[in-house]
Design an enzyme around this catalytic site. Structure first.
Site, PDB file in Angstrom:
ATOM      1  N   ASP A 171       0.802  -1.312  -0.053  1.00 47.24           N
ATOM      2  CA  ASP A 171       0.162   0.161  -0.152  1.00 47.24           C
ATOM      3  C   ASP A 171       0.922   1.388  -0.190  1.00 47.24           C
ATOM      4  O   ASP A 171       2.170   1.244   0.366  1.00 47.24           O
ATOM      5  CB  ASP A 171      -1.211  -0.101   0.990  1.00 47.24           C
ATOM      6  N   GLU A 238       0.273  -1.047   5.607  1.00 47.67           N
ATOM      7  CA  GLU A 238       1.225  -0.479   6.568  1.00 47.67           C
ATOM      8  C   GLU A 238       1.097   1.183   7.012  1.00 47.67           C
ATOM      9  O   GLU A 238       1.248   1.575   8.107  1.00 47.67           O
ATOM     10  CB  GLU A 238       2.736  -0.687   6.119  1.00 47.67           C
TER      11      GLU A 238
END
Length: 579
Positions: A171, A238
């Site tokens: 991400d 994250e």
């Protein structure tokens, strides 16, 4: 790299008995923190102190291992040499550029997986990896954890060897629409300008993920067969704390490998720095702790034409001012990795400051008791902190009032005001110290305004009150990874690999992360966790490549060097007989 929201939960402090107008637990918090420091587990190890360039100690504090390259077959040598070719460079540009073009933004308000359609942005990225790295997908076992977590396992021939983990996250930080016009090149174009690849995720951290995949793809093509199992876990959230990604993957791996079942972990993190006339590689061997404290002020509303002397916003402003005037002490705990970097500078850097050298030679242990630490002035830490905030906050708990909400109308007194104070906890300190400090500040202001204080209790908000709450994402300071170089250790392998690639003039020194990574979930799996971005471009690199802001980019030389580093590290770990 986050660097904002850790997620391991700590127990909330116990509820204190209600006393008069104030309900709070600061005394218990302080006693708990003090007990921590004087418990055997809280004591810090003794550290030998050396003077400038190690002249005061026969035993060096920052021994540098000799460069190390793995033994190779002719096929492996030819494959490694191909990483320097123009053909590989062009192919690598296309691979990383393509990865940047796949939007994988993670948002703070994402709902459950399977319900919030925004999670589905991860499917195209998994498809992209499958199409781009066919050998990885035909030779490694791929398991999907919590839908979007990707865990690749390359089984080694020797099951008695503990596996190596190479991590990254899929991400990226969102790009607000209002900032798109400020980018030199569109944020999801993956534009290559001849030196840099531009775009969100180019340096945080699709570059690391793609470099890992390129390494394995080329090793397979060269007929490399690992003895030591290699595991590649890629989380997918994250940037918003990692609860769904790494928070699910780590227990999955722990069930398989158990406590300390992994030889070493390398994740995104600290990079390279030029300082004191030398180049330092600074793998993060620790991370600061974390806590957010919410301060909620409840006071009567009413019409603004007949106001009270102090509104909830005004009282919140008092608290903010008191907090900001009361900064945390700057000190170097004996196990703070930055102390190790100072030793490395003293021994190896030609321009290491004389004053720092003198203070390093006479440095004494920082007091363990928080109250004593406020009185003790750590001369070495204070002198080192003059380098700037980036250095100071390696040795000091940071506090930042980041969020404030209150008031809904210009003619209505605000009944509720909330502020959030972010803390990154210094090595040698605890989140509880931050809770205690804010409790004492709030207690004084609550008494002044005749408000009830509810400090870190489960109690619900009540009128005429100040309520303090700690975030569920509170995280203690991470365990410090061992940095022994006089034995064959994971750190010595990492350091020797780095010096093999970048030359013996490169000084490898322990680093510390002021933010947090997905490794927060992996502490039980190994003591050897390194947060390190191994790519480096001596000519073009300057900092972290604009992560989390406009014009994020990475130089292609940096990226190709990361592939070379992972190639060497995988081979060196595979051959190592760890002690």
């Amino acid at each position: 790299m986050e660097k904002t929201l850790p997620t391991q939960e700590l127990p909330q402090p116990p509820t204190a008995p209600r006393r008069s107008k104030r309900t709070f637990a600061p005394v218990l918090l302080f006693l708990a923190a003090t007990a921590y420091y004087f418990s055997p587990s809280g004591l810090l190890p003794n550290v030998k102190h050396s003077g400038h360039h190690g002249k005061h100690h026969a035993v060096p504090q920052c021994a540098q291992p000799a460069p190390l390259v793995p033994a190779s077959t002719p096929e492996l040598l030819a494959a490694y040499d191909s990483l320097s070719s123009e053909a590989f460079r062009k192919a690598s540009i296309l691979r990383l550029s393509g990865a940047v073009q796949v939007r994988t933004e993670s948002f703070d308000d994402l709902g459950p997986i399977g319900e919030d359609k925004r999670w589905e942005a991860m499917y195209p990225f998994a498809d992209y990896l499958a199409a781009t790295f066919p050998l990885v997908h035909s030779h490694l076992k791929l398991e999907k954890v919590n839908t979007h977590g990707l865990v690749y396992t390359w089984a080694g021939s020797n099951s008695s060897l503990s596996p190596t983990i190479l991590m990254a996250h899929q991400d990226v930080v969102p790009v607000p629409d209002a900032t798109v016009s400020a980018w030199t090149h569109p944020p999801f174009a993956g534009f290559y300008d001849g030196k840099y690849i531009w775009g969100r995720g180019a340096s945080d951290c699709k570059n690391q993920l793609i470099a890992i995949m390129e390494t394995v793809e080329t090793l397979i093509a060269a007929d490399f067969t690992p003895k030591r199992t290699l595991v590649l876990p890629f989380g997918f959230d994250e940037e918003i704390s990692g609860r769904e990604g790494a928070g699910s993957i780590a227990p999955f791996l722990h069930e398989r490998y158990g406590d300390n079942g992994i030889a070493a972990i390398v994740d995104e993190g600290a990079t390279f720095e030029k300082a004191w006339g030398a180049t330092f590689a600074k793998p993060g061997v620790g991370e600061k702790g974390y806590t957010d404290v919410s301060v909620i002020v409840r006071m009567p509303g009413g019409h603004s034409s007949i106001p009270s002397d102090h509104t909830s916003i005004g009282v919140a402003a008092e608290i903010i001012q008191a907090v900001e005037l009361d900064q945390y002490p700057t000190f170097l705990a004996d196990n703070n990795p930055y102390l190790g970097q100072l030793y490395c500078g003293a021994e190896h850097a030609p321009n290491f400051p004389k004053k720092l050298s003198q203070l390093l030679a006479t440095h004494v242990h920082a007091p363990m008791c928080p109250a004593m630490r406020m009185k003790h002035k750590d001369g070495l830490a204070l002198e080192a902190a003059k380098a700037g905030p980036g250095t100071k906050y390696l040795m000091q708990t940071s506090q930042a009032v980041d969020v404030i909400t209150g008031g809904v109308k210009t003619n209505a007194l605000p009944e509720r005001t909330e502020i959030t104070i972010n803390h990154r906890i210094n090595v040698g300190s605890t989140p509880q110290e931050a809770w205690y400090k804010i409790s004492k500040i709030a207690e004084k202001i609550a008494k002044k305004h005749n408000l009830t204080l509810q400090a870190f209790t489960p109690a619900k908000e009540i009128p005429n009150s100040i309520t303090l709450r700690a975030s569920k994402t509170t995280l203690p300071v991470a365990p410090i990874s061992p940095t022994l170089t006089n034995i064959t250790s994971p750190y010595s392998i990492l350091a020797a690999t780095t010096r093999a690639l970048y030359g013996e003039d490169t000084i490898v020194a322990p680093g510390i992360m002021t933010g947090n990574t997905d490794t927060r979930y992996y502490w039980a799996l190994t003591k050897h966790i390194f947060r390190f971005g191994p790519g480096y471009d001596a000519e073009l690199d300057n900092g972290l490549g604009n992560i989390h802001t406009v014009d994020e980019k990475v130089s292609v030389t940096n990226h190709v060097n990361a592939v070379k580093w992972f190639w060497l590290f995988v081979g060196n770990m595979d051959a190592a007989e760890l002690e």
